[in-house]
Every structure is written in structure tokens, then in C-alpha cells.
Design a protein around this motif. Structure first.
Motif, short mmCIF file in Angstrom:
data_model
loop_
_atom_site.label_atom_id
_atom_site.label_comp_id
_atom_site.label_asym_id
_atom_site.label_seq_id
_atom_site.Cartn_x
_atom_site.Cartn_y
_atom_site.Cartn_z
N SER A 14 100.43 24.90 21.54
CA SER A 14 100.10 25.79 20.44
C SER A 14 98.59 26.01 20.30
O SER A 14 98.16 26.87 19.53
CB SER A 14 100.66 25.23 19.12
OG SER A 14 100.01 24.01 18.77
N THR A 15 97.81 25.24 21.04
CA THR A 15 96.35 25.35 20.98
C THR A 15 95.87 26.39 21.99
O THR A 15 96.25 26.34 23.16
CB THR A 15 95.68 24.00 21.30
OG1 THR A 15 96.13 23.02 20.37
CG2 THR A 15 94.17 24.10 21.21
N GLY A 16 95.02 27.31 21.54
CA GLY A 16 94.47 28.32 22.44
C GLY A 16 93.56 27.69 23.47
O GLY A 16 92.97 26.64 23.25
N MET A 17 93.42 28.36 24.61
CA MET A 17 92.62 27.81 25.70
C MET A 17 91.16 27.64 25.30
O MET A 17 90.56 26.59 25.56
CB MET A 17 92.73 28.71 26.94
CG MET A 17 94.10 28.74 27.57
SD MET A 17 94.53 27.12 28.29
CE MET A 17 95.97 27.59 29.25
N LYS A 18 90.55 28.65 24.69
CA LYS A 18 89.15 28.54 24.31
C LYS A 18 88.99 27.50 23.20
O LYS A 18 88.04 26.70 23.22
CB LYS A 18 88.61 29.89 23.84
CG LYS A 18 87.10 29.87 23.58
CD LYS A 18 86.57 31.27 23.30
CE LYS A 18 85.04 31.26 23.23
NZ LYS A 18 84.51 30.39 22.17
N GLU A 19 89.89 27.51 22.24
CA GLU A 19 89.85 26.52 21.16
C GLU A 19 89.96 25.11 21.72
O GLU A 19 89.25 24.18 21.31
CB GLU A 19 90.99 26.79 20.18
CG GLU A 19 91.07 25.85 19.00
CD GLU A 19 92.29 26.10 18.14
OE1 GLU A 19 92.36 25.53 17.04
OE2 GLU A 19 93.20 26.85 18.57
N GLY A 20 90.86 24.94 22.69
CA GLY A 20 91.02 23.63 23.31
C GLY A 20 89.80 23.20 24.11
O GLY A 20 89.40 22.04 24.07
N PHE A 21 89.18 24.15 24.81
CA PHE A 21 87.97 23.84 25.56
C PHE A 21 86.86 23.39 24.61
O PHE A 21 86.16 22.40 24.88
CB PHE A 21 87.51 25.06 26.36
CG PHE A 21 86.12 24.95 26.90
CD1 PHE A 21 85.85 24.16 28.02
CD2 PHE A 21 85.06 25.60 26.29
CE1 PHE A 21 84.57 24.04 28.51
CE2 PHE A 21 83.77 25.49 26.77
CZ PHE A 21 83.52 24.71 27.89
N GLU A 22 86.69 24.09 23.50
CA GLU A 22 85.64 23.72 22.55
C GLU A 22 85.91 22.34 21.95
O GLU A 22 84.98 21.57 21.70
CB GLU A 22 85.54 24.79 21.47
CG GLU A 22 84.99 26.11 22.01
CD GLU A 22 85.06 27.24 21.00
OE1 GLU A 22 85.75 27.08 19.97
OE2 GLU A 22 84.44 28.30 21.25
#
Length: 373
Positions: A14-22
Motif C-alpha cells: 500500500s506504500t507508494g514507491m517514492k514514499e517508500g524510497f523517502e
């Protein structure tokens, strides 16, 4: 003894890729702030729960946000790449890091990753790819390489071209590592034979002793000196001010969700749950309570509890030099996760300072039950 991280990363779908990277970059900054020693970043191209296609890109980004902590690819899958290109990317990254780079090498655990790269011989292609990478790092040209899967030429250069100018920053190359999972890991025996650093995935402390025996077997065959201080053991750690807080964060938080939805079903497909929890005697993921794992298998609790549990791992294994903690998506509890890192740095790491291990010979070891030569 030191503490590092293994950033698979276990990414909640459920976590977006960019959000997860940050989030992962924030976790790395906390690791640096509180004195952790290293971060390993995995490579998977087809796993939504493990979505890092290029650990090199992660490391390049993290280098600009840190000054001291070391980074490792955990692991590159050379057979899924053009190994010449991968060798050059890693040489450049070694220079960018100023020598903070380590390189994990493996054949990859997921058939879907192999399929998307057209890799129908992971072992054979992986072996040849590593041979190529080491040749590029260790030998000056000119020469030609003719392999089963790849061929290339290292050209001669003149004084105008001034090449080849790329060579590793660390000589003869960054430290190389291989990791083992199965109880009688042949991968760790190969790591010892090649003189690579060893890492064990601590699915169960009961077979850690066998992992070190396997590594020592390989090292003895090639005449390498094996040092337990180099041995990394990857496990799950969560520390809080009280046992109750730690258990709640694990059982009802991101770690528990990851295991319920991803890790336990995955281990069941490989028939690994009886290895993970032999006391329960089941390969049914629905019959492996997270509470049981957090209490009996993982380093979860207050600082005092963590040290007591760690003592069990050290006694079962004979001793290791680095604890590598998996990371999880605690985006909804950032203060709780930051406190976890703060306690690692202020309470746990200082108490590890006096724990060291020595080199030994295979003759010093008793062969564990179930391990054959």
C-alpha cells in the motif's frame, strides 16, 4: 560487535514507491545518526514486497546523506545483468563512496526475477558473470574473454586515450560477500573457499553453528583465515523502552504484517517453517503466531531483554561479529521507529563494545549434527 541494517526493503504494497524510497532514506539517516555501522540493500525486480531493482541507485542516493556508514549491495545478481556493465557501475560507485562500498553476490532466490531477465541458468550464468567481474577488477589488458554466455575484449590503449582509467577504489576490489539461508548451506562453504565475507539469515538460531562450520570448511580448503568478527547474522530486531511496547509494535505493526502476509507464506512454499519454528512442527503459516516468533526467535523487547536474547544467539552460534537488522515500513509510527534506533545507539551498541571473537581453525570446531563433509 557492531549493528547494521538489511534493507530488503520489506515494502508494504500500500506504500507508494517514492514514499517508500523517502522512508528508506530517513531510516538510513537514523542509522548514521545513532552509530550503526552498515546498510545492505537487496536487489529484486519482480517482488512488490521487495521493490529495489538497483541497490546501486539506492546507495548513490544515500551516500550524499551520510558520511560514515558503509553500504553493501545485498546482493547483486550478476547473472541477471551484463556483467561488464555491472562491474563498471560498481567501480564508479566504489569511487563515489570513497571506499564505503561492499558487494554482495548471489544467484537470486526468485524465479520470476530470472525470467524477466531471460536467465535460464542462474547458477551457471552467475558463476561466469562473477568470473568476468573479478577479471575486469583485477587484471589489466589487453586480453579477450570468451565465455559460454558472454564474450568481451579489454583493448589496448595508447597515450592519447589514456585508458583503461577505471579500476576499483579499494584494492583489488571492494569486499565481497555471500549469504546463506539453508541449514547446511553450501553457499557459505563456497564463500569460505573464495575468501568472501559470510552472512547468515537467522531463520533459526539452532543452525547458526552449522553455518559457521560450513564457512570454515570452505576457508580451510583454500587456506583462508576465517574470523568470526567478519560473520554477519541477519535477524529481526525491535527495541523499545519496555517489553510490552516492543511486542505491541511488532505484533500489531509493520513487522507482524509483513510476516503474516509475505514472509511466512513464502517460507511455507519452500517448506522452511519447520526449520524456523521446529517446536511447532508445522509448515502451515496460519499456525505460526507472530507473538511466538517475537518472544522466542527474534530480538524484540527492552534493552535488557534484547541482551538476554542475544546471549542465546551467541551461545548457539559460537559467536559472530555483526548483527544485521531487517527494516520495515513503520511510516505510520515514525516516532516509535526512531526511538528503536535511538535505543540501539544509546543502550544496545555500548553494551556490545566488549564482545569480540577470535580466529580459529576447523579442528577447533565440533561438527554439528546433520552436517556432513
Amino acid at each position: 560487535m557492531e549493528i547494521g541494517l538489511f534493507m530488503v526493503p520489506f515494502r508494504d504494497p500500500s506504500t507508494g514507491m517514492k514514499e517508500g524510497f523517502e522512508w528508506d532514506m530517513q531510516v538510513i539517516r537514523w542509522a548514521e545518526e545513532f552509530g550503526l555501522s552498515e546498510v545492505w540493500i537487496a536487489e529484486h525486480s519482480t517482488m512488490r514486497w521487495e521493490p529495489v531493482a538497483s541497490p546501486e541507485l539506492y546507495i548513490a542516493a544515500a551516500l550524499n546523506q551520510t558520511k560514515n556508514i558503509k553500504f553493501g549491495t545485498g546482493a547483486n545478481i550478476p547473472g541477471n545483468h551484463n556483467p561488464m556493465a555491472l562491474a563498471y557501475r560498481l567501480m564508479q560507485l566504489d569511487h563515489m563512496s570513497g571506499g564505503r562500498l561492499m558487494i554482495g553476490l548471489g544467484n537470486g532466490a526468485y524465479a520470476s526475477d530470472h525470467k524477466v531477465f531471460g536467465n535460464d541458468d542462474p547458477v551457471g550464468k552467475g558463476r561466469e558473470a562473477i568470473q568476468i567481474m573479478r577479471k575486469i577488477w583485477e587484471e589489466k589488458g589487453p586480453y579477450k574473454f570468451e565465455g559460454k554466455y558472454w564474450s568481451f575484449e579489454m583493448p589496448d590503449y595508447d597515450e592519447i586515450q589514456m585508458g583503461p582509467f577505471w579500476e576499483p577504489y579499494q584494492k583489488p576490489h571492494p569486499p565481497l560477500l555471500m549469504a546463506g539461508l539453508s541449514p547446511a548451506s553450501n553457499t557459505l562453504r563456497a564463500a569460505g573457499k573464495l575468501g568472501y565475507l559470510p552472512m547468515s539469515f537467522n531463520v533459526s538460531r539452532e543452525y547458526l553453528e552449522g553455518h559457521w562450520y560450513r564457512y570454515m570448511q570452505g576457508a580451510t580448503e583454500s587456506g583462508f583465515v576465517a574470523d568470526r568478527n567478519d560473520w554477519r547474522v541477519a535477524t529481526n530486531i525491535f527495541v523499545a523502552d519496555t517489553d510490552e511496547e516492543a511486542m505491541d509494535a511488532v505484533v500489531n505493526g509493520a513487522m507482524g504484517k509483513c510476516y503474516r502476509e509475505w514472509m511466512l507464506p513464502g517460507y511455507a512454499r519452500g517448506n522452511m517453517l519447520p526449520v524456523m519454528a521446529p517446536e511447532l512442527g508445522t509448515n502451515d503459516p496460519d499456525k505460526i503466531p507472530i507473538e511466538f516468533l517475537a518472544e522466542e526467535k527474534w530480538l524484540v523487547g527492552s534493552p535488557d531483554t534484547i541482551m538476554k536474547k542475544l546471549d542465546k544467539d551467541l551461545k548457539a552460534s559460537g559467536g559472530f561479529g555483526k548483527i544485521i537488522s531487517f527494516t520495515f515500513d513503520y511510516l505510520d509510527q515514525p516516532d516509535v521507529y526512531r526511538r528503536h534506533f535511538e535505543l540501539l545507539g544509546t543502550e544496545i551498541i555500548p553494551r556490545l563494545a566488549e564482545i569480540t571473537h577470535q580466529t580459529e581453525s576447523l579442528a577447533d570446531l565440533k561438527r554439528p549434527e546433520g552436517i556432513t563433509d
